[in-house]
Design a protein around this motif. Structure first.
Motif, mmCIF file in Angstrom:
data_model
loop_
_atom_site.group_PDB
_atom_site.id
_atom_site.type_symbol
_atom_site.label_atom_id
_atom_site.label_comp_id
_atom_site.label_asym_id
_atom_site.label_seq_id
_atom_site.Cartn_x
_atom_site.Cartn_y
_atom_site.Cartn_z
ATOM 1 N N ARG A 125 0.839 -1.210 0.000
ATOM 2 C CA ARG A 125 0.000 0.000 0.000
ATOM 3 C C ARG A 125 0.869 1.255 0.000
ATOM 4 O O ARG A 125 0.512 2.266 -0.603
ATOM 5 C CB ARG A 125 -0.933 0.000 1.222
ATOM 6 N N THR A 126 2.000 1.186 0.696
ATOM 7 C CA THR A 126 2.930 2.316 0.721
ATOM 8 C C THR A 126 3.482 2.571 -0.679
ATOM 9 O O THR A 126 3.528 3.714 -1.153
ATOM 10 C CB THR A 126 4.090 2.029 1.691
ATOM 11 N N ARG A 127 3.886 1.500 -1.356
ATOM 12 C CA ARG A 127 4.398 1.631 -2.725
ATOM 13 C C ARG A 127 3.330 2.210 -3.651
ATOM 14 O O ARG A 127 3.602 3.100 -4.472
ATOM 15 C CB ARG A 127 4.838 0.268 -3.255
ATOM 16 N N LEU A 128 2.096 1.704 -3.534
ATOM 17 C CA LEU A 128 1.010 2.155 -4.397
ATOM 18 C C LEU A 128 0.665 3.616 -4.120
ATOM 19 O O LEU A 128 0.414 4.397 -5.052
ATOM 20 C CB LEU A 128 -0.216 1.259 -4.180
ATOM 21 N N TYR A 129 0.648 3.987 -2.843
ATOM 22 C CA TYR A 129 0.339 5.365 -2.453
ATOM 23 C C TYR A 129 1.336 6.333 -3.085
ATOM 24 O O TYR A 129 0.965 7.370 -3.635
ATOM 25 C CB TYR A 129 0.374 5.464 -0.928
ATOM 26 N N LEU A 130 2.618 5.970 -3.014
ATOM 27 C CA LEU A 130 3.659 6.817 -3.600
ATOM 28 C C LEU A 130 3.519 6.879 -5.118
ATOM 29 O O LEU A 130 3.664 7.951 -5.729
ATOM 30 C CB LEU A 130 5.038 6.276 -3.227
ATOM 31 N N ALA A 131 3.241 5.725 -5.725
ATOM 32 C CA ALA A 131 3.161 5.669 -7.186
ATOM 33 C C ALA A 131 1.957 6.450 -7.727
ATOM 34 O O ALA A 131 2.074 7.164 -8.732
ATOM 35 C CB ALA A 131 3.089 4.217 -7.644
ATOM 36 N N LEU A 132 0.793 6.314 -7.067
ATOM 37 C CA LEU A 132 -0.431 6.920 -7.590
ATOM 38 C C LEU A 132 -0.621 8.365 -7.150
ATOM 39 O O LEU A 132 -1.101 9.194 -7.925
ATOM 40 C CB LEU A 132 -1.646 6.093 -7.161
ATOM 41 N N LYS A 133 -0.249 8.669 -5.903
ATOM 42 C CA LYS A 133 -0.504 10.009 -5.379
ATOM 43 C C LYS A 133 0.739 10.887 -5.333
ATOM 44 O O LYS A 133 0.630 12.114 -5.214
ATOM 45 C CB LYS A 133 -1.116 9.921 -3.971
ATOM 46 N N GLY A 134 1.926 10.239 -5.392
ATOM 47 C CA GLY A 134 3.156 11.026 -5.347
ATOM 48 C C GLY A 134 3.360 11.720 -4.020
ATOM 49 O O GLY A 134 4.037 12.754 -3.951
ATOM 50 N N ARG A 135 2.796 11.179 -2.968
ATOM 51 C CA ARG A 135 2.884 11.786 -1.637
ATOM 52 C C ARG A 135 3.315 10.740 -0.622
ATOM 53 O O ARG A 135 3.120 9.542 -0.826
ATOM 54 C CB ARG A 135 1.522 12.358 -1.214
ATOM 55 N N MET A 136 3.883 11.211 0.501
ATOM 56 C CA MET A 136 4.215 10.301 1.587
ATOM 57 C C MET A 136 2.936 9.677 2.136
ATOM 58 O O MET A 136 1.945 10.387 2.371
ATOM 59 C CB MET A 136 4.965 11.035 2.702
ATOM 60 N N PRO A 137 2.932 8.358 2.328
ATOM 61 C CA PRO A 137 1.713 7.675 2.764
ATOM 62 C C PRO A 137 1.403 7.924 4.238
ATOM 63 O O PRO A 137 2.288 8.193 5.041
ATOM 64 C CB PRO A 137 2.048 6.206 2.530
ATOM 65 N N MET A 138 0.122 7.807 4.560
ATOM 66 C CA MET A 138 -0.331 7.817 5.952
ATOM 67 C C MET A 138 -1.200 6.585 6.155
ATOM 68 O O MET A 138 -2.016 6.244 5.293
ATOM 69 C CB MET A 138 -1.097 9.092 6.279
ATOM 70 N N SER A 139 -1.020 5.924 7.306
ATOM 71 C CA SER A 139 -1.782 4.711 7.609
ATOM 72 C C SER A 139 -1.794 4.536 9.114
ATOM 73 O O SER A 139 -1.245 5.361 9.860
ATOM 74 C CB SER A 139 -1.137 3.494 6.939
ATOM 75 N N GLU A 140 -2.394 3.430 9.566
ATOM 76 C CA GLU A 140 -2.390 3.147 11.006
ATOM 77 C C GLU A 140 -0.964 2.920 11.504
ATOM 78 O O GLU A 140 -0.610 3.307 12.610
ATOM 79 C CB GLU A 140 -3.255 1.924 11.298
ATOM 80 N N THR A 141 -0.131 2.300 10.656
ATOM 81 C CA THR A 141 1.258 2.060 11.030
ATOM 82 C C THR A 141 2.106 3.322 10.902
ATOM 83 O O THR A 141 3.043 3.530 11.672
ATOM 84 C CB THR A 141 1.853 0.950 10.141
ATOM 85 N N LEU A 142 1.776 4.172 9.923
ATOM 86 C CA LEU A 142 2.487 5.441 9.689
ATOM 87 C C LEU A 142 1.464 6.575 9.755
ATOM 88 O O LEU A 142 1.040 7.118 8.734
ATOM 89 C CB LEU A 142 3.182 5.419 8.318
ATOM 90 N N PRO A 143 1.049 6.968 10.964
ATOM 91 C CA PRO A 143 -0.093 7.872 11.100
ATOM 92 C C PRO A 143 0.218 9.365 10.980
ATOM 93 O O PRO A 143 -0.694 10.187 11.058
ATOM 94 C CB PRO A 143 -0.592 7.551 12.515
#
Length: 206
Positions: A125-143
């Protein structure tokens, strides 16, 4: 306060406790409220010590009957002698220190073994977030947002294993879990892609 049980432990801490020998000595870096150390003391007769910088968590450690010292991990472990601890533990903190490579060296100078956990930046999901949105990801693990995150040295499992190899650090055990700190069959098949949190058991012994 009621005794700590295996069921009451966060699942990743339940995995970690299984790698720690009874009657041993443990140093927990960034020990939080001392939950792991309390469990180890009550169920494995472990002599535990925690390092923590958050005043509220230090207070909770004291309430849990855990020996705790207020100390910034960026200052290293110069107050501990070589091979003075059986196992040094650091959960979800190595990515937040200034020099994770140096602290890892310190952990295995002080301890015969080390256990480290960190968020896997190679998660799909982190890889996809970066690829599609071009932004640092946010998630429960990386909030956190990129500008206020304590995570200053995020890495993938491959990055971490290459660091260990460069320092002649041997991996005794490795487990990868999801954001709920649970294992399942798909993660075991593709750990670097499907695992959100990596758990490593390390040593320098032959």
């Amino acid at each position: 306060m009621s005794p700590a049980t295996l069921q009451s432990l966060r699942p990743d801490l339940a995995i970690i406790q299984d790698w720690i020998q009874p009657d041993s000595q443990v140093l927990d870096l960034g020990c939080g409220e001392g939950v792991l150390l309390r469990y180890l003391s009550e169920h494995k007769n472990v002599r535990g010590y925690g390092l923590e910088i958050n005043p509220d968590k230090i207070t909770a450690c004291i309430a849990n009957g855990v020996n705790v010292i207020e100390q910034d991990l960026n200052d290293g472990l110069v107050n501990y002698k070589d091979s003075s601890i059986d196992t040094v533990v650091m959960t979800q903190a190595i990515q937040a220190v200034q020099r994770p490579d140096q602290l890892l060296e310190e952990m295995l100078r002080v301890g015969d073994e080390a256990i480290v956990t960190f968020p896997n930046f190679g998660f799909w999901r982190t890889r996809l977030y970066l690829a599609l949105k071009g932004r640092m990801p946010m998630s429960e693990t990386l909030p956190h947002a990129w500008y206020d995150t304590p995570n200053i040295h995020l890495c993938t499992m491959t990055d971490f294993e290459e660091l260990c190899a460069s320092k002649n650090i041997r991996i005794l055990n490795k487990t990868v879990v999801d954001d709920n700190h649970q294992e399942h069959w798909a993660i075991r098949l593709w750990p670097a892609l499907l695992g959100e949190v990596a758990i490593y058991h390390l040593t320098r012994r032959a």
